[in-house]
Motif scaffolding. Structure first.
Motif, PDB file in Angstrom:
ATOM      1  N   UNK A 109      40.340 -22.399  -3.868  1.00 58.40           N
ATOM      2  CA  UNK A 109      41.460 -21.504  -4.102  1.00 58.40           C
ATOM      3  C   UNK A 109      40.956 -20.134  -4.530  1.00 58.40           C
ATOM      4  N   UNK A 110      41.776 -19.419  -5.270  1.00 57.38           N
ATOM      5  CA  UNK A 110      41.455 -18.052  -5.667  1.00 57.38           C
ATOM      6  C   UNK A 110      40.845 -17.942  -7.064  1.00 57.38           C
ATOM      7  N   UNK A 118      41.911  -8.934  -9.342  1.00 55.91           N
ATOM      8  CA  UNK A 118      40.919  -7.862  -9.484  1.00 55.91           C
ATOM      9  C   UNK A 118      39.582  -8.261  -8.878  1.00 55.91           C
ATOM     10  N   UNK A 119      39.192  -9.519  -9.077  1.00 56.15           N
ATOM     11  CA  UNK A 119      37.937  -9.981  -8.511  1.00 56.15           C
ATOM     12  C   UNK A 119      37.995  -9.942  -6.985  1.00 56.15           C
ATOM     13  N   UNK A 120      39.092 -10.413  -6.409  1.00 53.21           N
ATOM     14  CA  UNK A 120      39.242 -10.398  -4.958  1.00 53.21           C
ATOM     15  C   UNK A 120      39.214  -8.961  -4.426  1.00 53.21           C
ATOM     16  N   UNK A 121      39.869  -8.031  -5.125  1.00 56.00           N
ATOM     17  CA  UNK A 121      39.832  -6.624  -4.719  1.00 56.00           C
ATOM     18  C   UNK A 121      38.405  -6.088  -4.753  1.00 56.00           C
ATOM     19  N   UNK A 162      26.464 -11.218 -13.100  1.00 59.94           N
ATOM     20  CA  UNK A 162      27.634 -10.603 -12.487  1.00 59.94           C
ATOM     21  C   UNK A 162      28.826 -11.553 -12.518  1.00 59.94           C
ATOM     22  N   UNK A 163      28.576 -12.812 -12.202  1.00 66.26           N
ATOM     23  CA  UNK A 163      29.652 -13.803 -12.204  1.00 66.26           C
ATOM     24  C   UNK A 163      30.235 -13.941 -13.606  1.00 66.26           C
ATOM     25  N   UNK A 177      34.087 -13.017 -14.709  1.00 65.22           N
ATOM     26  CA  UNK A 177      34.973 -14.018 -15.295  1.00 65.22           C
ATOM     27  C   UNK A 177      35.592 -13.516 -16.593  1.00 65.22           C
ATOM     28  N   UNK A 178      34.842 -12.727 -17.344  1.00 66.93           N
ATOM     29  CA  UNK A 178      35.326 -12.221 -18.627  1.00 66.93           C
ATOM     30  C   UNK A 178      36.199 -10.981 -18.474  1.00 66.93           C
ATOM     31  N   UNK A 179      35.888 -10.129 -17.506  1.00 66.44           N
ATOM     32  CA  UNK A 179      36.526  -8.826 -17.419  1.00 66.44           C
ATOM     33  C   UNK A 179      37.602  -8.684 -16.344  1.00 66.44           C
ATOM     34  N   UNK A 180      37.599  -9.544 -15.337  1.00 63.90           N
ATOM     35  CA  UNK A 180      38.523  -9.398 -14.211  1.00 63.90           C
ATOM     36  C   UNK A 180      39.390 -10.640 -14.056  1.00 63.90           C
TER      37      UNK A 180
END
Length: 106
Positions: free
Chosen positions: A31-32, A83-86, A71-72, A76-79
């Motif tokens: 999923x997303x 936002x991650x998908x964008x 980065x991951x 996970x903490x900031x987006x």
């Protein structure tokens, strides 16, 4: 298995995505959510992404290069998921532009 294949698998909804841990088709479980989950078959911790256009990705954070794991964790903490998908879409645009530049296409 190449170094990349130890931590990154890419597939599609049509062709499926084979889990890096057990080779089971896991396309139906993706999923997303950009937070860690486990493979429903072998229980390996993974990040699963549906990038749209039927593209699917599995990342094993414990096998990934340190900079990818950092980065991951940051994402996970900031987006949130949108936002991650964008961010991924924009990174893909950069990669396409680099590819066009490298191949001399317009």
């Amino acid at each position: 298995m190449s170094e990349t294949n130890k931590w990154l698998a890419i597939g599609s909804r049509e062709e499926g995505l084979q889990c890096l841990g057990c080779a089971s088709n896991i396309a139906a479980f993706i999923g997303q959510d950009h937070h860690p989950r486990i493979c429903p078959h072998c229980q390996v911790e993974s990040l699963f992404f549906d990038l749209g256009n039927s593209r699917l990705i599995q990342i094993l954070p414990h096998e990934a290069p340190e900079v990818v794991a950092l980065f991951v964790r940051w994402s996970q903490q900031e987006l949130d998921e949108l936002e991650f998908l964008e961010l991924v879409v924009h990174l893909e645009l950069i990669a396409e532009q680099l590819d066009s530049f490298n191949t001399g296409e317009d």
